[in-house]
Design a protein around this motif. Structure first.
Motif, PDB file in Angstrom:
ATOM      1  N   LEU A  65     -11.698   8.623   7.201  1.00 29.81           N
ATOM      2  CA  LEU A  65     -10.559   8.193   6.391  1.00 29.81           C
ATOM      3  C   LEU A  65      -9.723   9.390   5.974  1.00 29.81           C
ATOM      4  CD1 LEU A  65     -12.458   5.568   4.212  1.00 29.81           C
ATOM      5  CD2 LEU A  65     -11.194   5.216   6.340  1.00 29.81           C
ATOM      6  N   ASP A  66      -8.415   9.326   6.261  1.00 27.55           N
ATOM      7  CA  ASP A  66      -7.560  10.488   5.981  1.00 27.55           C
ATOM      8  C   ASP A  66      -6.882  10.400   4.611  1.00 27.55           C
ATOM      9  OD1 ASP A  66      -5.712   8.538   6.445  1.00 27.55           O
ATOM     10  OD2 ASP A  66      -4.667   9.567   8.065  1.00 27.55           O
ATOM     11  N   SER A  67      -7.129   9.319   3.868  1.00 24.51           N
ATOM     12  CA  SER A  67      -6.550   9.194   2.522  1.00 24.51           C
ATOM     13  C   SER A  67      -7.647   8.796   1.536  1.00 24.51           C
ATOM     14  CB  SER A  67      -5.431   8.141   2.512  1.00 24.51           C
ATOM     15  OG  SER A  67      -4.379   8.526   3.375  1.00 24.51           O
ATOM     16  N   PRO A  68      -8.559   9.702   1.250  1.00 21.21           N
ATOM     17  CA  PRO A  68      -9.658   9.359   0.338  1.00 21.21           C
ATOM     18  C   PRO A  68      -9.155   9.063  -1.064  1.00 21.21           C
ATOM     19  CG  PRO A  68      -9.622  11.721   0.761  1.00 21.21           C
ATOM     20  CD  PRO A  68      -8.619  11.102   1.687  1.00 21.21           C
ATOM     21  N   HIS A  69      -9.844   8.153  -1.729  1.00 23.09           N
ATOM     22  CA  HIS A  69      -9.474   7.772  -3.091  1.00 23.09           C
ATOM     23  C   HIS A  69     -10.722   7.305  -3.822  1.00 23.09           C
ATOM     24  CE1 HIS A  69      -9.213   4.040  -0.694  1.00 23.09           C
ATOM     25  NE2 HIS A  69      -9.828   3.523  -1.751  1.00 23.09           N
ATOM     26  N   ILE A  70     -10.629   7.211  -5.131  1.00 25.43           N
ATOM     27  CA  ILE A  70     -11.720   6.698  -5.952  1.00 25.43           C
ATOM     28  C   ILE A  70     -11.319   5.306  -6.409  1.00 25.43           C
ATOM     29  CG2 ILE A  70     -13.083   7.037  -8.052  1.00 25.43           C
ATOM     30  CD1 ILE A  70     -12.425  10.055  -7.804  1.00 25.43           C
ATOM     31  N   SER A  71     -11.995   4.288  -5.901  1.00 26.13           N
ATOM     32  CA  SER A  71     -11.637   2.905  -6.215  1.00 26.13           C
ATOM     33  C   SER A  71     -11.918   2.581  -7.674  1.00 26.13           C
ATOM     34  CB  SER A  71     -12.423   1.937  -5.325  1.00 26.13           C
ATOM     35  OG  SER A  71     -12.013   2.044  -3.984  1.00 26.13           O
ATOM     36  N   LEU A  72     -11.009   1.788  -8.271  1.00 28.61           N
ATOM     37  CA  LEU A  72     -11.170   1.343  -9.651  1.00 28.61           C
ATOM     38  C   LEU A  72     -11.104  -0.178  -9.773  1.00 28.61           C
ATOM     39  CD1 LEU A  72      -8.977   3.992 -11.529  1.00 28.61           C
ATOM     40  CD2 LEU A  72     -11.457   4.007 -11.187  1.00 28.61           C
ATOM     41  N   THR A  73     -10.959  -0.875  -8.656  1.00 28.23           N
ATOM     42  CA  THR A  73     -10.972  -2.337  -8.680  1.00 28.23           C
ATOM     43  C   THR A  73     -11.789  -2.861  -7.513  1.00 28.23           C
ATOM     44  OG1 THR A  73      -8.958  -2.535  -7.327  1.00 28.23           O
ATOM     45  CG2 THR A  73      -8.680  -2.525  -9.738  1.00 28.23           C
ATOM     46  N   ARG A  74     -12.279  -4.077  -7.686  1.00 30.93           N
ATOM     47  CA  ARG A  74     -12.859  -4.814  -6.583  1.00 30.93           C
ATOM     48  C   ARG A  74     -11.703  -5.485  -5.838  1.00 30.93           C
ATOM     49  NH1 ARG A  74     -17.391  -8.192  -9.847  1.00 30.93           N
ATOM     50  NH2 ARG A  74     -17.883  -8.974  -7.759  1.00 30.93           N
ATOM     51  N   ALA A  75     -12.024  -6.168  -4.741  1.00 30.11           N
ATOM     52  CA  ALA A  75     -10.987  -6.889  -4.012  1.00 30.11           C
ATOM     53  C   ALA A  75     -10.422  -8.001  -4.890  1.00 30.11           C
ATOM     54  CB  ALA A  75     -11.565  -7.483  -2.731  1.00 30.11           C
ATOM     55  N   PHE A  76      -9.096  -8.115  -4.951  1.00 26.08           N
ATOM     56  CA  PHE A  76      -8.466  -9.185  -5.720  1.00 26.08           C
ATOM     57  C   PHE A  76      -7.139  -9.560  -5.075  1.00 26.08           C
ATOM     58  CE2 PHE A  76      -6.552  -5.388  -7.484  1.00 26.08           C
ATOM     59  CZ  PHE A  76      -5.285  -5.747  -7.922  1.00 26.08           C
ATOM     60  N   TYR A  77      -6.603 -10.707  -5.496  1.00 25.31           N
ATOM     61  CA  TYR A  77      -5.352 -11.198  -4.930  1.00 25.31           C
ATOM     62  C   TYR A  77      -4.370 -11.517  -6.043  1.00 25.31           C
ATOM     63  CZ  TYR A  77      -7.932 -11.569  -0.587  1.00 25.31           C
ATOM     64  OH  TYR A  77      -8.672 -11.277   0.523  1.00 25.31           O
ATOM     65  N   VAL A  78      -3.101 -11.278  -5.768  1.00 18.41           N
ATOM     66  CA  VAL A  78      -2.046 -11.616  -6.716  1.00 18.41           C
ATOM     67  C   VAL A  78      -0.945 -12.374  -5.974  1.00 18.41           C
ATOM     68  CG1 VAL A  78      -2.449  -9.666  -8.266  1.00 18.41           C
ATOM     69  CG2 VAL A  78      -0.866  -9.405  -6.347  1.00 18.41           C
ATOM     70  N   GLN A  79      -0.226 -13.191  -6.709  1.00 20.72           N
ATOM     71  CA  GLN A  79       0.946 -13.858  -6.153  1.00 20.72           C
ATOM     72  C   GLN A  79       2.129 -12.893  -6.232  1.00 20.72           C
ATOM     73  OE1 GLN A  79       0.860 -17.057  -4.731  1.00 20.72           O
ATOM     74  NE2 GLN A  79      -1.326 -16.631  -4.967  1.00 20.72           N
ATOM     75  N   GLU A  80       3.102 -13.146  -5.385  1.00 21.71           N
ATOM     76  CA  GLU A  80       4.277 -12.271  -5.326  1.00 21.71           C
ATOM     77  C   GLU A  80       4.913 -12.087  -6.701  1.00 21.71           C
ATOM     78  OE1 GLU A  80       7.230  -9.850  -3.868  1.00 21.71           O
ATOM     79  OE2 GLU A  80       5.553 -10.644  -2.688  1.00 21.71           O
ATOM     80  N   TYR A  81       5.056 -13.168  -7.441  1.00 20.00           N
ATOM     81  CA  TYR A  81       5.746 -13.089  -8.730  1.00 20.00           C
ATOM     82  C   TYR A  81       4.958 -12.311  -9.783  1.00 20.00           C
ATOM     83  CZ  TYR A  81       2.611 -16.679 -10.608  1.00 20.00           C
ATOM     84  OH  TYR A  81       1.510 -17.374 -11.043  1.00 20.00           O
ATOM     85  N   GLN A  82       3.652 -12.070  -9.540  1.00 24.98           N
ATOM     86  CA  GLN A  82       2.817 -11.370 -10.513  1.00 24.98           C
ATOM     87  C   GLN A  82       2.873  -9.853 -10.378  1.00 24.98           C
ATOM     88  OE1 GLN A  82      -0.929 -13.431  -9.424  1.00 24.98           O
ATOM     89  NE2 GLN A  82      -1.027 -14.077 -11.572  1.00 24.98           N
ATOM     90  N   ILE A  83       3.342  -9.349  -9.243  1.00 20.13           N
ATOM     91  CA  ILE A  83       3.229  -7.922  -8.971  1.00 20.13           C
ATOM     92  C   ILE A  83       3.991  -7.077  -9.985  1.00 20.13           C
ATOM     93  CG2 ILE A  83       3.789  -6.098  -7.312  1.00 20.13           C
ATOM     94  CD1 ILE A  83       3.132  -8.064  -5.080  1.00 20.13           C
ATOM     95  N   ALA A  84       5.233  -7.431 -10.266  1.00 23.48           N
ATOM     96  CA  ALA A  84       6.038  -6.635 -11.196  1.00 23.48           C
ATOM     97  C   ALA A  84       5.393  -6.594 -12.575  1.00 23.48           C
ATOM     98  CB  ALA A  84       7.459  -7.192 -11.279  1.00 23.48           C
ATOM     99  N   GLY A  85       4.907  -7.753 -13.046  1.00 23.29           N
ATOM    100  CA  GLY A  85       4.272  -7.790 -14.354  1.00 23.29           C
ATOM    101  C   GLY A  85       2.983  -6.996 -14.390  1.00 23.29           C
ATOM    102  N   PHE A  86       2.214  -7.080 -13.312  1.00 21.66           N
ATOM    103  CA  PHE A  86       0.965  -6.322 -13.234  1.00 21.66           C
ATOM    104  C   PHE A  86       1.245  -4.828 -13.318  1.00 21.66           C
ATOM    105  CE2 PHE A  86      -2.470  -4.100 -11.133  1.00 21.66           C
ATOM    106  CZ  PHE A  86      -3.613  -4.777 -11.532  1.00 21.66           C
ATOM    107  N   MET A  87       2.220  -4.358 -12.546  1.00 17.63           N
ATOM    108  CA  MET A  87       2.538  -2.930 -12.551  1.00 17.63           C
ATOM    109  C   MET A  87       3.063  -2.483 -13.908  1.00 17.63           C
ATOM    110  SD  MET A  87       1.492  -1.766  -9.775  1.00 17.63           S
ATOM    111  CE  MET A  87       2.023  -0.143 -10.316  1.00 17.63           C
TER     112      MET A  87
END
Length: 214
Positions: A65-87
């Motif tokens: 993997l060329d972009s290592p990261h430290i995960s802070l969430t499990r797999a999850f799903y959001v609806q399109e309209y939720q993304i702005a509010g989540f961020m």
């Protein structure tokens, strides 16, 4: 203030039933990223003979993997309209947090929740408390959106190799990593501490970066 950067990825992935797969993690960049990628390549060369016998390791079965990261969430799903509010909630939640410094320790193996992939990773040995502090704020936002919290017994790590367990069993991956670990642990401990100043949020084909305060 934190700075929010939006990047459009070149691929369209993670679109599921009108929603998008999501992931939040701490990004490892610069020299530390290059060193971990090089370590991943070395791992593949050493692990593959023990997991796949004499067969070659192609990109479908093993990948450094060329972009290592430290995960802070499990797999999850959001609806399109939720993304702005989540961020917006996430950016507000981590406002005022500074950059982190982490050190890596032993080599470990981890499986995804579907158990169809195994990852060889370097475990966070120093700076765990700082990572935990960020995780607690991320978990708070996840709960507000009805998403699962991260694992209670979280073992923070940066994955450096992905292996497809349809061809290699988890047990063979673990055995190979154990053989490799004795050779690699000293090299990992010699790696300089990594400075992390970016939280990355990926939703399907979109990637958002939130800069931690200096």
């Amino acid at each position: 203030m934190t700075a929010l950067l939006f990047l459009k990825l070149n691929v369209d992935m993670g679109h599921v039933r009108g929603g998008w797969s999501g992931h939040v993690g701490l990004v490892i960049t610069g020299r530390s990223r290059q060193q971990l990628h090089a370590l991943g390549l070395a791992c593949i060369e050493a692990i593959c003979p023990h997991t796949f016998g004499t067969r070659p390791c192609d990109e479908q079965r093993a990948e450094a993997l060329d972009s290592p990261h430290i995960s802070l969430t499990r797999a999850f799903y959001v609806q399109e309209y939720q993304i702005a509010g989540f961020m917006s909630e996430l950016e507000a939640s981590i406002r005022g947090m500074g950059a982190l410094t982490v050190g890596f320790g032993a080599l470990r193996t981890f499986a995804n929740e579907r158990r169809d992939r195994e990852f060889v990773a370097v475990e966070v040995a120093a700076g765990r408390d700082s990572v935990q502090a960020v995780l607690e704020r991320v978990d708070h936002v996840m709960e507000r959106f009805g998403k699962p919290r991260f694992f209670a017994d979280a073992r923070f790590h940066a994955s450096i190799v992905r292996l497809d367990t349809q061809d290699a069993s988890p047990r063979s991956v673990q055995r190979a990593a154990g053989i490799l670990g004795a050779q690699m642990d000293e090299e990992i401990l010699r790696l300089p501490a990594a400075r992390i100043d970016t939280l990355e949020c990926v939703f399907g084909d979109r990637c958002f970066h939130i800069s931690l305060n200096q």
